[in-house]
Scaffold this active site. Structure first.
Site, PDB file in Angstrom:
ATOM      1  N   ASN A 189      88.541  63.781   2.101  1.00 33.04           N
ATOM      2  CA  ASN A 189      87.185  64.122   1.658  1.00 33.04           C
ATOM      3  C   ASN A 189      86.629  65.353   2.371  1.00 33.04           C
ATOM      4  O   ASN A 189      85.421  65.575   2.368  1.00 33.04           O
ATOM      5  CB  ASN A 189      86.249  62.915   1.815  1.00 33.04           C
ATOM      6  CG  ASN A 189      86.241  62.360   3.238  1.00 33.04           C
ATOM      7  OD1 ASN A 189      86.711  63.028   4.159  1.00 33.04           O
ATOM      8  ND2 ASN A 189      85.711  61.169   3.409  1.00 33.04           N
TER       9      ASN A 189
ATOM     10  N   ARG B 236      78.831  63.564  12.970  1.00 31.15           N
ATOM     11  CA  ARG B 236      78.505  62.219  13.443  1.00 31.15           C
ATOM     12  C   ARG B 236      77.105  62.250  14.039  1.00 31.15           C
ATOM     13  O   ARG B 236      76.749  63.203  14.764  1.00 31.15           O
ATOM     14  CB  ARG B 236      79.512  61.718  14.498  1.00 31.15           C
ATOM     15  CG  ARG B 236      80.861  61.238  13.926  1.00 31.15           C
ATOM     16  CD  ARG B 236      80.723  60.043  12.991  1.00 31.15           C
ATOM     17  NE  ARG B 236      81.977  59.622  12.387  1.00 31.15           N
ATOM     18  CZ  ARG B 236      82.376  59.956  11.150  1.00 31.15           C
ATOM     19  NH1 ARG B 236      81.630  60.733  10.391  1.00 31.15           N
ATOM     20  NH2 ARG B 236      83.505  59.494  10.670  1.00 31.15           N
TER      21      ARG B 236
ATOM     22  N   GLN C 107      75.010  52.879  11.699  1.00 29.78           N
ATOM     23  CA  GLN C 107      75.068  52.897  10.236  1.00 29.78           C
ATOM     24  C   GLN C 107      75.340  51.489   9.727  1.00 29.78           C
ATOM     25  O   GLN C 107      76.303  50.885  10.197  1.00 29.78           O
ATOM     26  CB  GLN C 107      76.148  53.870   9.763  1.00 29.78           C
ATOM     27  CG  GLN C 107      75.781  55.297  10.063  1.00 29.78           C
ATOM     28  CD  GLN C 107      76.658  56.315   9.384  1.00 29.78           C
ATOM     29  OE1 GLN C 107      76.382  57.485   9.434  1.00 29.78           O
ATOM     30  NE2 GLN C 107      77.712  55.894   8.748  1.00 29.78           N
TER      31      GLN C 107
ATOM     32  N   HIS D  75      75.005  58.142   4.446  1.00 30.51           N
ATOM     33  CA  HIS D  75      76.327  58.736   4.678  1.00 30.51           C
ATOM     34  C   HIS D  75      77.127  58.751   3.364  1.00 30.51           C
ATOM     35  O   HIS D  75      77.855  57.813   3.075  1.00 30.51           O
ATOM     36  CB  HIS D  75      77.051  57.915   5.743  1.00 30.51           C
ATOM     37  CG  HIS D  75      78.244  58.587   6.329  1.00 30.51           C
ATOM     38  ND1 HIS D  75      78.867  58.152   7.463  1.00 30.51           N
ATOM     39  CD2 HIS D  75      78.954  59.673   5.933  1.00 30.51           C
ATOM     40  CE1 HIS D  75      79.894  58.923   7.750  1.00 30.51           C
ATOM     41  NE2 HIS D  75      79.971  59.857   6.818  1.00 30.51           N
TER      42      HIS D  75
HETATM   43  P1  NDP Z   1      89.265  68.781  11.966  1.00 30.39           P
HETATM   44  O1  NDP Z   1      89.982  68.045  13.025  1.00 30.39           O
HETATM   45  O2  NDP Z   1      90.035  69.455  10.882  1.00 30.39           O
HETATM   46  O3  NDP Z   1      88.316  69.882  12.613  1.00 30.39           O
HETATM   47  C1  NDP Z   1      87.488  69.647  13.699  1.00 30.39           C
HETATM   48  C2  NDP Z   1      87.456  70.906  14.524  1.00 30.39           C
HETATM   49  O4  NDP Z   1      86.476  70.742  15.562  1.00 30.39           O
HETATM   50  C3  NDP Z   1      88.811  71.184  15.186  1.00 30.39           C
HETATM   51  O5  NDP Z   1      89.150  72.522  14.979  1.00 30.39           O
HETATM   52  C4  NDP Z   1      88.499  70.872  16.641  1.00 30.39           C
HETATM   53  O6  NDP Z   1      89.261  71.617  17.556  1.00 30.39           O
HETATM   54  C5  NDP Z   1      87.056  71.273  16.738  1.00 30.39           C
HETATM   55  N1  NDP Z   1      86.409  70.786  17.931  1.00 30.39           N
HETATM   56  C6  NDP Z   1      86.671  69.656  18.636  1.00 30.39           C
HETATM   57  N2  NDP Z   1      85.836  69.585  19.687  1.00 30.39           N
HETATM   58  C7  NDP Z   1      85.060  70.675  19.650  1.00 30.39           C
HETATM   59  C8  NDP Z   1      84.032  71.156  20.472  1.00 30.39           C
HETATM   60  N3  NDP Z   1      83.634  70.495  21.570  1.00 30.39           N
HETATM   61  N4  NDP Z   1      83.436  72.327  20.149  1.00 30.39           N
HETATM   62  C9  NDP Z   1      83.837  73.020  19.066  1.00 30.39           C
HETATM   63  N5  NDP Z   1      84.814  72.602  18.236  1.00 30.39           N
HETATM   64  C10 NDP Z   1      85.414  71.441  18.531  1.00 30.39           C
HETATM   65  O7  NDP Z   1      88.210  67.752  11.349  1.00 30.39           O
HETATM   66  P2  NDP Z   1      87.474  67.828   9.945  1.00 30.39           P
HETATM   67  O8  NDP Z   1      87.001  69.213   9.716  1.00 30.39           O
HETATM   68  O9  NDP Z   1      88.277  67.162   8.900  1.00 30.39           O
HETATM   69  O10 NDP Z   1      86.240  66.848  10.237  1.00 30.39           O
HETATM   70  C11 NDP Z   1      85.311  67.116  11.267  1.00 30.39           C
HETATM   71  C12 NDP Z   1      84.471  65.878  11.501  1.00 30.39           C
HETATM   72  O11 NDP Z   1      83.650  65.644  10.374  1.00 30.39           O
HETATM   73  C13 NDP Z   1      85.282  64.570  11.635  1.00 30.39           C
HETATM   74  O12 NDP Z   1      85.704  64.391  12.961  1.00 30.39           O
HETATM   75  C14 NDP Z   1      84.295  63.530  11.226  1.00 30.39           C
HETATM   76  O13 NDP Z   1      83.549  63.087  12.346  1.00 30.39           O
HETATM   77  C15 NDP Z   1      83.364  64.275  10.285  1.00 30.39           C
HETATM   78  N6  NDP Z   1      83.532  63.841   8.900  1.00 30.39           N
HETATM   79  C16 NDP Z   1      82.425  63.443   8.219  1.00 30.39           C
HETATM   80  C17 NDP Z   1      82.527  62.986   6.946  1.00 30.39           C
HETATM   81  C18 NDP Z   1      81.310  62.593   6.175  1.00 30.39           C
HETATM   82  O14 NDP Z   1      81.442  61.887   5.178  1.00 30.39           O
HETATM   83  N7  NDP Z   1      80.121  63.021   6.566  1.00 30.39           N
HETATM   84  C19 NDP Z   1      83.824  62.876   6.273  1.00 30.39           C
HETATM   85  C20 NDP Z   1      84.921  63.418   7.023  1.00 30.39           C
HETATM   86  C21 NDP Z   1      84.770  63.848   8.310  1.00 30.39           C
HETATM   87  P3  NDP Z   1      90.722  71.119  17.990  1.00 30.39           P
HETATM   88  O15 NDP Z   1      91.588  71.445  16.832  1.00 30.39           O
HETATM   89  O16 NDP Z   1      91.042  71.863  19.190  1.00 30.39           O
HETATM   90  O17 NDP Z   1      90.592  69.646  18.259  1.00 30.39           O
END
Ligand code: NDP
Length: 396
Positions: free
Chosen positions: A147, A285, A314, A333
């Site tokens: 998603n 989140r 939630q 959500h």
């Molecule tokens: P990804 O893992 O593809 O991307 C997350 C990115 O955030 C990675 O590049 C990661 O780096 C980076 N990151 C981690 N920690 C930090 C930090 N402290 N500062 C800056 N960047 C950071 O995840 P997605 O893009 O798929 O999803 C992101 C988040 O969205 C999920 O973890 C989830 O919580 C949320 N989500 C929400 C949904 C909704 O329905 N609202 C649905 C799906 C996801 P690195 O690669 O180094 O770890």
């Protein structure tokens, strides 16, 4: 015989099935990085159906029962005598969606001796105490990428809605008004603004791609830099830390996972470093933002508006202040639970269960915890230290 405990959100108030606005959803076979969408041997639902609510059962009943297992479906959770907590000690597999998470705390995991598999029908397994899952040999899996594009569309929608002042303007129409001055006195163009994402993974980079044609300045901060050719293609500026990003951005979108480093990241201090009148959109989140600091910033004007679809806990209690603070565009959500997304994650859960029942390995990209350690996607993105204060709601 295994017991599969499926915790899903409630059916629509007008009953199940709903009357659908469209006759189907587009067929997507690959995600932008080339990974294939879920490939179960078969599915027992029609893509486009409501699958994430109790009666939708993620389209799993016929399959689970045909394998000789028991499927228990409930929306009742978050209280000691809930169906979820009563049935958990007998469950071999627990499945829930982040939209309606079955919080698997260390205490609940300790009281679930049969539990071997926890599946997130969606993305984001922070509702599971991963350290406890590791200690108890539980496999944790989620449907990576299912998603991500859905959420990125929601982010773009929310940015436009806030900046253009869409929701209050719509409300004037519903209320019978034609109050153009009231509508436009908070309405701006996105064009020319500086827009930044905290996290440029699947969702964050999809947001950047979608916003590029709006002729905005793009920014990001992440633990790893994007490849140089991607930075050039998008014309996006990298910031080594979030403070540097928020100081220059008119719009900030949060697309990083919840872990100890990001929990409460947007507190009063960081929000205070944003430009006055910045917009903040959080679909990652709820716990990444300090609840009360966001309220105060929307009241004072430090934030022009806040939107997102993630809360803690939630479902959010009826008196959660984000429901009533000024200048917000919150939804429940839902961003990752469009009918199209549901079809993908229901198929992904089916694929995971087919592999599990057949004793075949799960796709590496679906794994968060396996064999007593973080694994697959989890080894890259998660840490075993859960959010401070635990992942369980203290109220509501
Ligand atoms: P990804 O893992 O593809 O991307 C997350 C990115 O955030 C990675 O590049 C990661 O780096 C980076 N990151 C981690 N920690 C930090 C930090 N402290 N500062 C800056 N960047 C950071 O995840 P997605 O893009 O798929 O999803 C992101 C988040 O969205 C999920 O973890 C989830 O919580 C949320 N989500 C929400 C949904 C909704 O329905 N609202 C649905 C799906 C996801 P690195 O690669 O180094 O770890």
């Amino acid at each position: 015989m295994a017991t599969v405990l499926l915790v899903l959100y409630d059916d629509p108030v007008e009953g199940y099935p709903p009357s659908y606005a469209r006759d189907g959803v587009p067929r997507i076979e690959r995600y932008p990085d080339g990974q294939t969408t879920p490939t179960p041997e078969r599915i027992d639902f029609t893509p486009g159906e409501l699958l994430g609510s109790v009666s939708g059962e993620l389209g799993l009943r016929a399959f689970v029962e045909s394998r000789g297992h028991r499927l228990l479906v409930t929306s009742d959770k978050d209280r000691p005598d809930s169906v979820f907590e009563r049935e958990l000690p007998n469950a071999d597999i627990v499945i829930s969606q982040p939209f309606w998470p079955a919080y698997l705390t260390a205490e609940l995991i300790a009281a679930a001796p049969r539990l071997k598999l926890a599946v997130t029908a969606g993305i984001g397994s922070d509702h599971v105490d991963l350290e406890a899952a590791i200690a108890h040999g539980i496999t944790v899996a989620e449907v990576t990428y299912c998603n991500s594009i859905s959420v990125s569309e929601h982010v773009v929608m929310m940015i436009l809605a806030l900046v253009r002042n869409y929701l209050p303007s719509y409300q004037w129409v519903v209320d019978g008004g034609w109050n153009i001055a009231d509508c436009v006195s908070r309405s701006y163009d996105v064009e020319g603004m500086q827009v930044g994402t905290v996290g440029a993974g699947r969702i964050g980079s999809a947001v950047l791609r979608r916003l590029k044609p709006f002729d905005v300045g793009l920014h990001y901060t992440d633990r790893h830099r994007l490849p140089a050719d991607v930075e050039r293609e998008l014309g996006v500026t990298f910031h080594p830390d979030v403070a540097s990003l928020v100081r220059v951005c008119d719009v900030v979108t949060i697309n990083a996972p919840l872990h100890p480093e990001t929990e409460n990241l947007f507190d009063a201090e960081l929000i205070g470093q944003m430009k006055r009148g910045a917009y903040l959109v959080n679909t990652a989140r709820g716990k990444i933002c300090d609840r009360d600091a966001v309220v105060r910033a929307c009241e004072s004007g430090q934030l022009a508006a806040y939107a997102g679809d993630v809360w803690f806990p939630q479902p959010a209690p009826v008196d959660h202040p984000w429901r009533t603070m000024p200048h917000h565009g919150m939804t429940p959500h839902i961003s990752g639970s469009s009918l199209a997304a549901q079809a993908r994650y229901a198929a992904g859960v089916r694929e995971i269960l087919e592999s599990w029942f057949d004793g075949r390995p799960l796709r590496d990209e679906y794994l968060i915890v396996s064999g007593g350690a973080l694994a697959g996607a989890g080894a890259h993105s998660y840490s075993t230290r859960g959010p401070a204060g635990g992942n369980r709601p203290v109220s509501g």
